[in-house]
Design an enzyme around this catalytic site. Structure first.
Site, PDB file in Angstrom:
ATOM      1  CB  SER A  17      -0.985  -0.059   1.090  1.00 35.92           C
ATOM      2  OG  SER A  17      -0.150  -0.180   2.426  1.00 35.92           O
ATOM      3  CB  CYS A  18      -0.245   4.563  -0.505  1.00 35.52           C
ATOM      4  SG  CYS A  18       0.635   6.338  -0.531  1.00 35.52           S
ATOM      5  N   PRO A  19       3.092   4.410   0.739  1.00 37.25           N
ATOM      6  CG  PRO A  19       5.379   5.497   1.210  1.00 37.25           C
ATOM      7  CD  PRO A  19       4.200   4.466   1.840  1.00 37.25           C
TER       8      PRO A  19
END
Length: 81
Positions: A17-19
């Site tokens: 997931s981000c980043p």
């Protein structure tokens, strides 16, 4: 879409997931030659806007396109310099 250009490498960031999709994409694109296309496979829906924004604000890369599949988002990034 992938038939439109030759993919030099595929980066699998599914589950990240981000980043991390952007971080790993930057690292992978740095290792490619100019003109090479990187295919990025992600499961994070946010990767659509994250990678678009990253490519838009990063010199030397071009986002060629994105595809939204059932559970996988595909991004095609070309190293331009």
């Amino acid at each position: 879409m992938s038939a439109e250009f030759d993919i030099a490498e595929t980066l699998d960031v599914k589950g990240a997931s981000c980043p991390m999709p952007v971080v790993k994409t930057k690292s992978a694109i740095d290792d490619l030659d100019a003109g090479a296309v990187l295919e990025v496979l992600a499961t994070d829906p946010g990767s659509m806007s994250d990678l678009d924004g990253w490519a838009d604000g990063t010199a030397g890369v071009e986002l060629l396109g994105q595809e939204e599949g059932d559970d996988v988002y595909k991004h095609y990034v070309r190293k331009t310099e």
